[in-house]
Design an enzyme around this catalytic site. Structure first.
Site, short mmCIF file in Angstrom:
data_model
loop_
_atom_site.label_atom_id
_atom_site.label_comp_id
_atom_site.label_asym_id
_atom_site.label_seq_id
_atom_site.Cartn_x
_atom_site.Cartn_y
_atom_site.Cartn_z
N LYS A 84 0.85 -1.19 0.00
CA LYS A 84 0.00 0.00 0.00
C LYS A 84 0.89 1.25 0.00
O LYS A 84 1.76 1.40 0.87
CB LYS A 84 -0.91 0.01 1.23
N ASP A 139 -3.42 4.27 -1.98
CA ASP A 139 -4.42 4.67 -0.99
C ASP A 139 -4.44 6.20 -0.87
O ASP A 139 -3.94 6.76 0.10
CB ASP A 139 -4.06 4.01 0.36
N LYS A 164 -7.45 7.90 -1.52
CA LYS A 164 -8.84 8.24 -1.17
C LYS A 164 -9.35 9.46 -1.96
O LYS A 164 -9.66 10.51 -1.40
CB LYS A 164 -8.97 8.50 0.34
N ASP A 214 -13.50 14.26 -5.12
CA ASP A 214 -13.55 15.52 -5.84
C ASP A 214 -14.71 15.44 -6.83
O ASP A 214 -15.49 14.49 -6.78
CB ASP A 214 -12.19 15.74 -6.57
N THR A 240 -12.81 5.46 10.15
CA THR A 240 -12.97 4.97 11.52
C THR A 240 -12.73 6.07 12.56
O THR A 240 -13.08 5.92 13.72
CB THR A 240 -12.02 3.78 11.79
N ARG A 286 2.71 -1.45 10.83
CA ARG A 286 3.76 -1.55 11.85
C ARG A 286 4.08 -2.95 12.35
O ARG A 286 5.26 -3.22 12.65
CB ARG A 286 3.41 -0.61 13.03
O1 C5P Z 1 0.55 0.19 11.23
P1 C5P Z 1 -0.87 -0.29 11.05
O2 C5P Z 1 -0.97 -1.79 10.77
O3 C5P Z 1 -1.78 0.17 12.15
O4 C5P Z 1 -1.30 0.43 9.70
C1 C5P Z 1 -2.55 0.24 9.14
C2 C5P Z 1 -2.65 0.93 7.81
O5 C5P Z 1 -4.02 0.90 7.43
C3 C5P Z 1 -2.21 2.39 7.80
O6 C5P Z 1 -1.62 2.66 6.52
C4 C5P Z 1 -3.51 3.16 7.95
O7 C5P Z 1 -3.49 4.40 7.30
C5 C5P Z 1 -4.50 2.23 7.26
N1 C5P Z 1 -5.89 2.36 7.75
C6 C5P Z 1 -6.26 2.15 9.07
N2 C5P Z 1 -7.57 2.29 9.45
C7 C5P Z 1 -8.49 2.65 8.58
C8 C5P Z 1 -8.15 2.85 7.24
C9 C5P Z 1 -6.82 2.70 6.86
O8 C5P Z 1 -5.42 1.81 9.89
N3 C5P Z 1 -9.75 2.75 8.96
#
Ligand code: C5P
Length: 239
Positions: free
Chosen positions: A32, A59, A61, A64, A126, A218
């Protein structure tokens, strides 16, 4: 469909992203690229992933007017993006126009593309809730119903699926069909730090719920041994 792993390259420079892609080597196919990496490296991040034969989820999003979103989608497809997303709250006209351009571009480029790119909707972020919507005079009975309604509009507009928290996957699949794709972030292994995520599920849980793709940042990219972390996740996703 088998649940697939997408690793989120949440970096502010291309070198760190490249190092992670090289460490994960053949184990991870999907990555991503979000706002941070795209704004710092532009299409170079996508070019690098494509040079390594990887699949790209862009990603950004999009949200527009229909014509502008359609233009952004045409450029993304030509750059080789495999999955991209837009805000369903941009409206039905915008989603339909995005789908029309995707079909047009694909018919022109299909010989050079391995698979048709996927058009994915973002429903309610979220970080937002009913109270946020009320502040803008949008009255909804409940958030889950609102998310399901937005997913259904996306389906009717020709989108391939939505980004969805684990708790929403079942309802969305019931309403929009099992072929309607769900991409689920908020994934942690049982002994992982949850970081800033409010609700998390394991890769195995996401698989049993029916998520088609999981997005993991992460737990892989900050691990002492990212390749081992990704391998453990892939092990949980095996049939
Ligand atoms: O590091 P982590 O696993 O928390 O990252 C999750 C990824 O998913 C990040 O790139 C974050 O922007 C994305 N994301 C999220 N929650 C959402 C939509 C996207 O954590 N509702």
């Amino acid at each position: 469909m088998k649940t697939k792993l997408i690793v989120a390259l949440d970096y502010n420079n291309l070198n760190d992203a490249k190092s992670m892609i090289d460490i994960l080597s053949d184990s991870v196919e999907y990555y991503k690229v979000g706002l941070e990496l795209f704004l710092s490296s532009g299409f170079a991040s996508i070019d690098y992933l494509k040079s390594k034969d990887k699949k790209v989820f862009l990603d950004l999003k999009f949200h527009d007017i229909p014509n502008t979103v359609a233009g952004a989608i045409a450029v993304s497809i030509r750059a080789g993006v495999d999955i991209f997303n837009l805000h369903t709250q941009g409206g039905v006209e915008m989603m339909c126009e995005a789908k029309r351009v995707l079909d047009d571009e694909y018919s022109k480029l299909s010989s050079s593309l391995q698979t048709k790119p996927l058009l994915i909707g973002v429903t309610l972020l979220t970080s937002l809730n009913k109270k946020y919507l009320q502040d803008f005079s949008i009255s909804i009975s409940d958030e889950a119903k609102y998310v399901s309604d937005l997913a259904y509009k996306a389906k009717l507009s020709g989108l391939d699926g939505v980004v969805s928290s684990a708790s929403e996957v079942r309802t969305i699949k019931e309403r929009c069909g099992t072929d309607f794709i769900t991409i689920t972030p908020g994934i942690r292994m049982l002994d992982d730090n949850v970081d800033d995520q409010k609700r998390v599920v394991t890769p195995a849980d996401a698989k049993s719920i029916g998520s088609d793709y999981i997005v993991v940042g992460r737990p892989v990219t900050s691990a002492n041994d990212p390749l081992n972390a990704a391998t453990n996740i892939l092990e949980e996703l095996k049939d």
